[in-house]
Design a protein around this motif. Structure first.
Motif, PDB file in Angstrom:
ATOM      1  N   UNK A   1     -49.934 -17.136   9.329  1.00 53.99           N
ATOM      2  CA  UNK A   1     -49.040 -16.274   8.538  1.00 53.99           C
ATOM      3  C   UNK A   1     -47.595 -16.406   8.984  1.00 53.99           C
ATOM      4  N   UNK A   2     -46.685 -16.362   8.028  1.00 53.06           N
ATOM      5  CA  UNK A   2     -45.268 -16.481   8.361  1.00 53.06           C
ATOM      6  C   UNK A   2     -44.801 -15.318   9.232  1.00 53.06           C
ATOM      7  N   UNK A   3     -45.392 -14.128   9.028  1.00 53.50           N
ATOM      8  CA  UNK A   3     -44.978 -12.973   9.829  1.00 53.50           C
ATOM      9  C   UNK A   3     -45.362 -13.148  11.304  1.00 53.50           C
ATOM     10  N   UNK A   4     -46.458 -13.878  11.569  1.00 56.89           N
ATOM     11  CA  UNK A   4     -46.864 -14.106  12.952  1.00 56.89           C
ATOM     12  C   UNK A   4     -45.948 -15.146  13.613  1.00 56.89           C
ATOM     13  N   UNK A   5     -45.555 -16.166  12.846  1.00 57.86           N
ATOM     14  CA  UNK A   5     -44.589 -17.144  13.361  1.00 57.86           C
ATOM     15  C   UNK A   5     -43.265 -16.461  13.687  1.00 57.86           C
ATOM     16  N   UNK A   6     -42.861 -15.533  12.833  1.00 55.86           N
ATOM     17  CA  UNK A   6     -41.612 -14.798  13.070  1.00 55.86           C
ATOM     18  C   UNK A   6     -41.732 -13.920  14.311  1.00 55.86           C
ATOM     19  N   UNK A   7     -42.915 -13.343  14.546  1.00 59.11           N
ATOM     20  CA  UNK A   7     -43.139 -12.563  15.759  1.00 59.11           C
ATOM     21  C   UNK A   7     -43.002 -13.457  16.991  1.00 59.11           C
ATOM     22  N   UNK A   8     -43.474 -14.698  16.881  1.00 53.74           N
ATOM     23  CA  UNK A   8     -43.318 -15.644  17.987  1.00 53.74           C
ATOM     24  C   UNK A   8     -41.861 -15.938  18.291  1.00 53.74           C
ATOM     25  N   UNK A   9     -41.055 -16.080  17.255  1.00 46.73           N
ATOM     26  CA  UNK A   9     -39.620 -16.316  17.480  1.00 46.73           C
ATOM     27  C   UNK A   9     -38.963 -15.089  18.123  1.00 46.73           C
ATOM     28  N   UNK A  10     -39.355 -13.914  17.676  1.00 48.08           N
ATOM     29  CA  UNK A  10     -38.815 -12.686  18.283  1.00 48.08           C
ATOM     30  C   UNK A  10     -39.214 -12.597  19.755  1.00 48.08           C
ATOM     31  N   UNK A  11     -40.417 -13.074  20.072  1.00 49.32           N
ATOM     32  CA  UNK A  11     -40.885 -13.057  21.461  1.00 49.32           C
ATOM     33  C   UNK A  11     -40.002 -13.945  22.343  1.00 49.32           C
ATOM     34  N   UNK A  12     -39.612 -15.112  21.823  1.00 44.46           N
ATOM     35  CA  UNK A  12     -38.758 -16.001  22.608  1.00 44.46           C
ATOM     36  C   UNK A  12     -37.355 -15.425  22.779  1.00 44.46           C
ATOM     37  N   UNK A  13     -36.871 -14.721  21.765  1.00 40.07           N
ATOM     38  CA  UNK A  13     -35.578 -14.045  21.899  1.00 40.07           C
ATOM     39  C   UNK A  13     -35.662 -13.003  23.015  1.00 40.07           C
TER      40      UNK A  13
ATOM     41  N   UNK B   1     -33.614 -14.927  25.317  1.00 37.72           N
ATOM     42  CA  UNK B   1     -32.336 -14.620  24.692  1.00 37.72           C
ATOM     43  C   UNK B   1     -32.078 -15.409  23.427  1.00 37.72           C
ATOM     44  N   UNK B   2     -32.934 -16.405  23.122  1.00 41.25           N
ATOM     45  CA  UNK B   2     -32.813 -17.220  21.911  1.00 41.25           C
ATOM     46  C   UNK B   2     -34.167 -17.866  21.655  1.00 41.25           C
ATOM     47  N   UNK B   3     -34.424 -18.208  20.370  1.00 35.94           N
ATOM     48  CA  UNK B   3     -35.725 -18.807  20.070  1.00 35.94           C
ATOM     49  C   UNK B   3     -35.681 -20.329  20.018  1.00 35.94           C
ATOM     50  N   UNK B   4     -34.474 -20.911  20.055  1.00 37.04           N
ATOM     51  CA  UNK B   4     -34.364 -22.362  20.137  1.00 37.04           C
ATOM     52  C   UNK B   4     -34.975 -23.113  18.967  1.00 37.04           C
TER      53      UNK B   4
END
Length: 209
Positions: free
Chosen positions: A84-96, A100-103
């Protein structure tokens, strides 16, 4: 989230490895538990992985997005449950949160592992991915001991970290190919209101394929 009298603090047990206790709100945890149940209702289900040597893993697993099997990823035509796209977005938020950034993190696979009573995970590397992007790990349910080792072998030195429900753990950079495992899960430690007996772990990865 607190343990005893004192709050559990953010930690960096090794270079590139970040532990953020209680990152997921309790409501978000409940939503993820419900989603994981829905993922397993078909067309795929949680199964014990059979290793090439004939051993059977004690955890039950399900892949979202690109499917992993020991020790390779299958093609896009073999995807059973989309990521799901929402889970991928949660992963990016986790890296932030962790770095401090999701790269530009673009996960295309997530492995969901369910630990019933007595299940554990032996020391291993996540090395089938071509991308050097970090691995994002989300914990739900029972508390476990997460063992983060070195990059050379399964032996010492290692560091043990307790991961509770809602915790975020990210390992990248110098720790990206560290051996790691779960030698113990503390049964019955999840909050009753979560509606989960056992432990769920979601790891998001970018395969680079």
């Amino acid at each position: 989230m607190t343990e005893g009298l004192f709050p559990r603090e953010r930690g960096e047990p090794a270079p590139g490895a970040v532990h953020v206790p209680g990152w997921l709100s309790f409501e978000r945890q409940r939503e993820l538990v419900a989603a994981c149940r829905e993922f397993g209702r078909g067309p795929a289900s949680y199964e014990h992985t059979v290793l090439p040597g004939g051993g059977v893993m004690s955890v039950r697993s399900l892949c979202l997005g690109r499917r992993w099997e020991p020790y390779r990823y299958l093609g896009e035509e073999d995807v059973r449950v989309p990521l799901p796209s929402w889970l991928a977005e949660l992963g990016r938020a986790a890296l932030v949160e962790a770095y401090g950034a999701h790269g530009g993190f673009t996960p295309d696979t997530a492995l969901v592992n369910f630990y019933a009573d007595g299940a554990r995970m032996g020391m291993h590397q996540d090395r089938e991915e071509r991308s050097p992007a970090p691995v994002v790990s989300l914990s739900l349910g029972d508390t476990c001991v997460f063992r983060l080792g070195n990059t050379e072998n399964r032996g010492r030195p290692w560091t043990d970290v307790e991961l509770a429900s809602g915790d975020l753990f990210v390992f990248g950079g110098p720790s990206r190919f560290a051996y790691h495992g779960v030698p113990k899960v503390y049964a019955g430690t999840a909050e009753p209101g979560l509606g989960l007996g056992g432990r769920l772990n979601i790891t998001l990865r970018e395969t680079g394929l």
